[in-house]
Scaffold this motif. Structure first.
Motif, PDB file in Angstrom:
ATOM      1  N   GLY A 150      83.477  14.763  56.771  1.00  0.00           N
ATOM      2  CA  GLY A 150      82.261  15.516  56.474  1.00  0.00           C
ATOM      3  C   GLY A 150      81.676  15.154  55.119  1.00  0.00           C
ATOM      4  O   GLY A 150      82.383  14.731  54.203  1.00  0.00           O
ATOM      5  N   SER A 151      80.379  15.329  54.979  1.00  0.00           N
ATOM      6  CA  SER A 151      79.690  15.027  53.730  1.00  0.00           C
ATOM      7  C   SER A 151      79.885  16.151  52.726  1.00  0.00           C
ATOM      8  O   SER A 151      79.757  17.328  53.083  1.00  0.00           O
ATOM      9  CB  SER A 151      78.188  14.850  53.976  1.00  0.00           C
ATOM     10  N   PRO A 152      80.161  15.830  51.451  1.00  0.00           N
ATOM     11  CA  PRO A 152      80.251  16.879  50.428  1.00  0.00           C
ATOM     12  C   PRO A 152      78.911  17.596  50.276  1.00  0.00           C
ATOM     13  O   PRO A 152      77.840  16.979  50.362  1.00  0.00           O
ATOM     14  CB  PRO A 152      80.613  16.100  49.163  1.00  0.00           C
ATOM     15  N   LEU A 153      78.959  18.890  50.085  1.00  0.00           N
ATOM     16  CA  LEU A 153      77.733  19.661  49.863  1.00  0.00           C
ATOM     17  C   LEU A 153      77.337  19.597  48.394  1.00  0.00           C
ATOM     18  O   LEU A 153      78.160  19.374  47.506  1.00  0.00           O
ATOM     19  CB  LEU A 153      77.933  21.106  50.313  1.00  0.00           C
ATOM     20  N   GLN A 154      76.044  19.822  48.154  1.00  0.00           N
ATOM     21  CA  GLN A 154      75.492  19.674  46.816  1.00  0.00           C
ATOM     22  C   GLN A 154      74.827  20.966  46.373  1.00  0.00           C
ATOM     23  O   GLN A 154      74.607  21.881  47.175  1.00  0.00           O
ATOM     24  CB  GLN A 154      74.484  18.523  46.813  1.00  0.00           C
ATOM     25  N   LEU A 155      74.489  21.026  45.082  1.00  0.00           N
ATOM     26  CA  LEU A 155      73.847  22.219  44.537  1.00  0.00           C
ATOM     27  C   LEU A 155      72.437  22.396  45.073  1.00  0.00           C
ATOM     28  O   LEU A 155      72.001  23.510  45.353  1.00  0.00           O
ATOM     29  CB  LEU A 155      73.806  22.147  43.003  1.00  0.00           C
ATOM     30  N   ASN A 156      71.712  21.299  45.226  1.00  0.00           N
ATOM     31  CA  ASN A 156      70.310  21.385  45.617  1.00  0.00           C
ATOM     32  C   ASN A 156      70.011  20.419  46.754  1.00  0.00           C
ATOM     33  O   ASN A 156      70.818  19.537  47.075  1.00  0.00           O
ATOM     34  CB  ASN A 156      69.402  21.067  44.416  1.00  0.00           C
ATOM     35  N   GLY A 157      68.839  20.600  47.348  1.00  0.00           N
ATOM     36  CA  GLY A 157      68.389  19.693  48.380  1.00  0.00           C
ATOM     37  C   GLY A 157      68.875  20.102  49.759  1.00  0.00           C
ATOM     38  O   GLY A 157      69.476  21.165  49.976  1.00  0.00           O
ATOM     39  N   LYS A 185      74.033  32.485  47.550  1.00  0.00           N
ATOM     40  CA  LYS A 185      73.739  31.413  46.604  1.00  0.00           C
ATOM     41  C   LYS A 185      74.407  31.641  45.257  1.00  0.00           C
ATOM     42  O   LYS A 185      74.929  30.701  44.644  1.00  0.00           O
ATOM     43  CB  LYS A 185      72.226  31.291  46.436  1.00  0.00           C
ATOM     44  N   GLN A 186      74.416  32.898  44.787  1.00  0.00           N
ATOM     45  CA  GLN A 186      74.989  33.159  43.463  1.00  0.00           C
ATOM     46  C   GLN A 186      76.479  32.866  43.412  1.00  0.00           C
ATOM     47  O   GLN A 186      77.019  32.533  42.355  1.00  0.00           O
ATOM     48  CB  GLN A 186      74.720  34.596  43.008  1.00  0.00           C
ATOM     49  N   TRP A 187      77.149  32.975  44.536  1.00  0.00           N
ATOM     50  CA  TRP A 187      78.577  32.659  44.569  1.00  0.00           C
ATOM     51  C   TRP A 187      78.783  31.149  44.417  1.00  0.00           C
ATOM     52  O   TRP A 187      79.676  30.700  43.708  1.00  0.00           O
ATOM     53  CB  TRP A 187      79.204  33.150  45.876  1.00  0.00           C
ATOM     54  N   PHE A 188      77.961  30.375  45.116  1.00  0.00           N
ATOM     55  CA  PHE A 188      78.089  28.916  45.052  1.00  0.00           C
ATOM     56  C   PHE A 188      77.749  28.389  43.654  1.00  0.00           C
ATOM     57  O   PHE A 188      78.340  27.406  43.189  1.00  0.00           O
ATOM     58  CB  PHE A 188      77.168  28.286  46.097  1.00  0.00           C
ATOM     59  N   GLU A 189      76.812  29.042  42.992  1.00  0.00           N
ATOM     60  CA  GLU A 189      76.378  28.572  41.668  1.00  0.00           C
ATOM     61  C   GLU A 189      77.284  29.054  40.536  1.00  0.00           C
ATOM     62  O   GLU A 189      77.161  28.595  39.406  1.00  0.00           O
ATOM     63  CB  GLU A 189      74.943  29.037  41.405  1.00  0.00           C
ATOM     64  N   ALA A 190      78.198  29.961  40.837  1.00  0.00           N
ATOM     65  CA  ALA A 190      79.107  30.467  39.805  1.00  0.00           C
ATOM     66  C   ALA A 190      80.003  29.346  39.292  1.00  0.00           C
ATOM     67  O   ALA A 190      80.462  28.496  40.064  1.00  0.00           O
ATOM     68  CB  ALA A 190      79.959  31.594  40.369  1.00  0.00           C
ATOM     69  N   PRO A 191      80.261  29.299  37.972  1.00  0.00           N
ATOM     70  CA  PRO A 191      81.088  28.207  37.410  1.00  0.00           C
ATOM     71  C   PRO A 191      82.524  28.215  37.917  1.00  0.00           C
ATOM     72  O   PRO A 191      83.209  27.190  37.854  1.00  0.00           O
ATOM     73  CB  PRO A 191      81.034  28.477  35.901  1.00  0.00           C
ATOM     74  N   THR A 192      82.983  29.345  38.430  1.00  0.00           N
ATOM     75  CA  THR A 192      84.364  29.432  38.926  1.00  0.00           C
ATOM     76  C   THR A 192      84.494  29.010  40.382  1.00  0.00           C
ATOM     77  O   THR A 192      85.611  28.922  40.891  1.00  0.00           O
ATOM     78  CB  THR A 192      84.886  30.876  38.788  1.00  0.00           C
ATOM     79  N   PHE A 193      83.372  28.744  41.058  1.00  0.00           N
ATOM     80  CA  PHE A 193      83.446  28.375  42.476  1.00  0.00           C
ATOM     81  C   PHE A 193      83.862  26.910  42.606  1.00  0.00           C
ATOM     82  O   PHE A 193      83.250  26.028  41.976  1.00  0.00           O
ATOM     83  CB  PHE A 193      82.101  28.598  43.162  1.00  0.00           C
ATOM     84  N   ARG A 232      83.185  24.065  44.006  1.00  0.00           N
ATOM     85  CA  ARG A 232      82.150  23.468  44.845  1.00  0.00           C
ATOM     86  C   ARG A 232      82.570  22.160  45.491  1.00  0.00           C
ATOM     87  O   ARG A 232      82.120  21.816  46.576  1.00  0.00           O
ATOM     88  CB  ARG A 232      80.871  23.256  44.020  1.00  0.00           C
ATOM     89  N   GLU A 233      83.435  21.414  44.806  1.00  0.00           N
ATOM     90  CA  GLU A 233      83.766  20.080  45.306  1.00  0.00           C
ATOM     91  C   GLU A 233      84.528  20.085  46.628  1.00  0.00           C
ATOM     92  O   GLU A 233      84.622  19.052  47.296  1.00  0.00           O
ATOM     93  CB  GLU A 233      84.594  19.327  44.252  1.00  0.00           C
ATOM     94  N   VAL A 234      85.068  21.230  47.042  1.00  0.00           N
ATOM     95  CA  VAL A 234      85.839  21.253  48.299  1.00  0.00           C
ATOM     96  C   VAL A 234      84.945  21.461  49.510  1.00  0.00           C
ATOM     97  O   VAL A 234      85.396  21.285  50.653  1.00  0.00           O
ATOM     98  CB  VAL A 234      86.924  22.354  48.269  1.00  0.00           C
ATOM     99  N   LEU A 235      83.668  21.824  49.317  1.00  0.00           N
ATOM    100  CA  LEU A 235      82.798  22.127  50.457  1.00  0.00           C
ATOM    101  C   LEU A 235      82.302  20.854  51.122  1.00  0.00           C
ATOM    102  O   LEU A 235      81.835  19.922  50.459  1.00  0.00           O
ATOM    103  CB  LEU A 235      81.614  22.983  50.015  1.00  0.00           C
ATOM    104  N   ARG A 236      82.406  20.844  52.467  1.00  0.00           N
ATOM    105  CA  ARG A 236      81.934  19.736  53.289  1.00  0.00           C
ATOM    106  C   ARG A 236      80.998  20.265  54.366  1.00  0.00           C
ATOM    107  O   ARG A 236      81.144  21.390  54.837  1.00  0.00           O
ATOM    108  CB  ARG A 236      83.106  19.006  53.960  1.00  0.00           C
ATOM    109  N   ASP A 237      80.066  19.435  54.767  1.00  0.00           N
ATOM    110  CA  ASP A 237      79.107  19.816  55.796  1.00  0.00           C
ATOM    111  C   ASP A 237      79.830  19.951  57.137  1.00  0.00           C
ATOM    112  O   ASP A 237      80.548  19.047  57.570  1.00  0.00           O
ATOM    113  CB  ASP A 237      78.010  18.758  55.896  1.00  0.00           C
ATOM    114  N   CYS A 238      79.607  21.072  57.792  1.00  0.00           N
ATOM    115  CA  CYS A 238      80.253  21.342  59.077  1.00  0.00           C
ATOM    116  C   CYS A 238      79.315  20.903  60.198  1.00  0.00           C
ATOM    117  O   CYS A 238      78.363  21.615  60.543  1.00  0.00           O
ATOM    118  CB  CYS A 238      80.596  22.824  59.206  1.00  0.00           C
ATOM    119  N   VAL A 239      79.587  19.742  60.763  1.00  0.00           N
ATOM    120  CA  VAL A 239      78.767  19.173  61.825  1.00  0.00           C
ATOM    121  C   VAL A 239      79.606  19.151  63.099  1.00  0.00           C
ATOM    122  O   VAL A 239      80.682  18.558  63.139  1.00  0.00           O
ATOM    123  CB  VAL A 239      78.292  17.751  61.468  1.00  0.00           C
TER     124      VAL A 239
END
Length: 693
Positions: free
Chosen positions: A676-683, A531-539, A541-548
């Protein structure tokens, strides 16, 4: 070099007739004809074209050791031995054919046809006749003082008092363990000699028939299952088979398998050995050393056909590659999977899927003639040498026809720091070099879709390095784009325009918490992200998509990269031509897997450091023509116009909504729903984090 007595005795071409007679008489008397061998590294080698057994699987059982005679009966025993020796000498003379004139003629013929001696574990290709030679004697009638030297020796039982120890000086030393007694009474010397004579006669008949097959050329060629190479999904229990999947049984073909060289990160020993027949198959099992070495348990010590091979780690990291070399009578199978050697990675628990590349290489007609390897074969050999596998095994790769591998590229990461020329051969530098060598390089925009089961602490530098490598760059482009030093106080760091462009054309597929919770497995122990990697400001995040998965309820352990390039069609106005290739292998999206290139300040030399052992295959996928409005760039613009871009949720679609994915049809299965759907910080649409948090 260790003195392999069995090899010396069997290799009659290098032994004089008198010496052969002396050895035979000594053996019949229960004496050791050779001086005891001291400890040291075994020099036995593995040849991927060798026969496992020279006499069609029939070998005499070893005679049990005779107990030393008591001192008061020495004289009578000596008398008996002397009389017995005379009788046995005549039997041995018959066995060796001590007609001096005939023997001299045979010796001259052997010298004329002589070729370099094979090592103890080597023999000619099964598809060609063996050269004429003196019939081999069983090596089981003398007491072994070292580990088994051939696979036949490995399969022979030995007495409880004769426990064979593996060499301490070799990473690939045989695991021999304690064997059980044969359960048969000791054969009399005369019976043993008669048995050897019968075996020799059978071998002579076999040689004659084999030579006849070679001269007539009547032996049919084996029809190879995968002569051109293929990419397959792993079979999954409960899922419909559509022709694009394969089971572990279909990969191994254990009834035909003679030698398996297997690498894995996670190992279920009992499960693996249920998939192999260790009375027929030699196994070299590669794991990481030293930290992972203890994971190869002492339970393996009971299997004399298994060798442990500990791969040097050169620091922190893991031996993560899953390469398989599978040797059959007429061909060599190369498998590069993303799956570990455990049941759930091969679909047997019905909740996890993987991907693999597979190709079958036919053995050359003449085992004495070798061909130069293709670039694919050269990089594979380079990788095996870095793993410190047996030199004989690596040399024997040239006895196969590598022609069909020319269209593919073998890429790897070797756990170490690599300088100058070596730096360009591994990690993302090696990826870029291979893309360019295959003629797939470009300076134009590409679309890069990455499927990973594990994500590291990703930064834009890694994304850019991988993106540029997929365009054919050696690694220098990303290195030169890095900002030098930190911005001065009060100044903002200049925006990385290159990173923004790469993010726009990159998608990284990783499962959301919702996807994992609603899957058949309900959890994902081997899918890793913190989680700490995903929340880092340098990550990014916008490139992550849900892998279904396209197979309902499946989670993925796949490691893949899909690359598409779109250009205006020169022949059809208003249309575009899409070309592409895919990576299939073991590398996840992390710096440990792909490395980081620097220029050493003191030496001014380029150096890349990788922490993991990884390997994969580049699979070119031809071209397809699409309408200009259906291009990836147009689809991206539609998503943004519909409010589906920039982090807002978009429902997973199929490849039918983006025909540019058709470039992979018939070449590489697409296991996930795209885009794929973009992943989000929460939820529920946040990534699944290690431990389920």
């Amino acid at each position: 070099m260790a003195d392999h007595r069995g090899a010396r005795f069997n290799d009659a071409e290098d032994m004089s007739d008198d010496e052969a007679l002396r050895v035979a008489i000594a053996l019949s008397l229960g004496q050791d004809p050779f001086e005891p061998q001291t400890g040291g590294k075994s020099s036995a080698t593995i040849d991927l074209t060798q026969d496992d057994e020279d006499d069609n699987g029939s070998r005499s059982k070893p005679d049990l050791e005779s107990k030393p005679a008591a001192k008061d009966s020495k004289s009578s025993q000596t008398s008996k031995q002397a009389s017995t020796a005379s009788a046995q000498a005549s039997s041995v003379s018959a066995l060796f054919g001590l007609d001096r004139k005939k023997m001299e003629e045979e010796r001259l013929a052997r010298l004329k046809n002589k070729r370099p001696a094979l090592s103890a574990l080597e023999s000619p290709s099964p598809t060609t006749a063996r050269p004429q030679q003196r019939p081999k004697m069983s090596s089981s009638s003398y007491k072994k003082t070292t580990g088994p030297q051939t696979i036949a020796d490995l399969l022979l039982p030995e007495s409880d008092e004769d426990e064979t120890a593996s060499s301490q000086g070799s990473n690939s030393s045989p695991v021999t363990g304690r064997m059980v007694k044969a359960g048969k009474q000791q054969a009399k010397p005369s019976e043993a000699v008669q048995g050897k004579a019968a075996t020799a006669a059978a071998a002579t008949v076999d040689q004659s028939s084999t030579a006849g097959r070679k001269l007539s050329g009547s032996r049919p060629k084996t029809e190879l299952p995968f002569p051109k190479g293929a990419v397959k999904k792993t079979w999954v229990r409960g899922q419909a088979r559509k022709g694009d999947d394969i089971t572990i049984e279909e990969v191994f073909q254990k009834d035909k398998l003679q030698l398996a060289v297997l690498s894995t990160f996670i190992l279920d020993e009992a499960w693996l050995f249920d998939k192999l027949d260790l009375t027929k198959t030699k196994l070299i099992l590669c794991r990481g050393a030293p930290n992972q070495g203890e994971q190869i348990s002492n339970w393996l010590d009971r299997f004399p056909t298994v060798r442990k091979h500990l791969v040097p780690m050169n620091g922190s990291g893991c031996m993560h590659s899953k390469l398989q070399l599978l040797k059959y009578e007429d061909y060599l199978r190369i498998v590069v999977p993303s799956a570990n050697l455990v049941s759930f990675d091969w679909g047997e628990t019905g909740d996890m899927e993987n991907i693999l590349f597979i190709i079958d290489l036919p053995v050359l007609d003449d085992p004495d003639v070798t061909r130069e390897l293709t670039p694919f074969g050269e990089e594979l050999s380079y990788f095996l040498k870095a793993k410190q596998l047996d030199d004989g095994l690596i040399r024997s790769l040239k006895k196969y026809d590598w022609t069909e591998t020319r269209r593919y590229g073998f890429v790897h990461s070797i756990a170490a720091s690599h300088v100058d020329d070596k730096a360009w051969r591994t990690g993302y530098c090696g990826l870029g070099r291979t893309v360019k060598a295959l003629g797939l390089g470009t300076t134009k925009t590409i679309e890069m879709d990455v499927v990973a089961a594990s994500l590291g602490s990703i930064k834009d530098s890694l994304l850019k390095a991988l993106y540029y490598a997929c365009r054919g760059d050696s690694g220098v482009e990303e290195l030169e784009s890095r900002t030098v030093g930190k911005p001065k106080k009060g100044q903002q760091e200049a925006p990385d325009l290159g990173a923004a462009e790469v993010r726009k054309h990159t998608r990284v597929y990783f499962p959301s918490k919702h996807t994992v919770r609603t899957s058949i497995a309900k959890d994902a122990g081997t899918i890793c992200f913190q989680k700490q990697w995903f929340e880092a400001p340098t990550f990014p995040r916008e490139v992550l998509r849900d892998c279904v998965s396209t197979r309902p309820g499946m989670l993925m352990h796949n490691k893949m990269i899909f690359v598409r390039r779109t250009e205006e069609s020169k022949d059809e106005p208003g249309k575009k031509v899409v070309s592409g290739f895919a990576y299939v292998g073991s590398a996840n999206l992390s710096e440990s897997a792909w490395g980081r290139l620097i220029k050493d300040r003191s030496t001014k030399k380029f150096k890349i450091t990788c922490r993991n052992w990884e390997c994969g295959v580049l699979v070119p996928d031809g071209t397809t023509t699409i309408a200009s409005s259906s291009s990836p760039a147009a689809a991206e613009e539609r998503d943004e116009g519909n409010g589906n871009g920039k982090g807002k949720e978009a429902m997973p679609t199929s490849t039918e909504d983006d025909p540019s994915w058709g470039v992979f049809e018939g070449h590489v299965p697409i296991p996930m729903r795209v885009p794929g759907s973009p992943l989000q910080l929460n939820g529920s649409k946040s990534p699944f984090f290690f431990g389920g948090f």
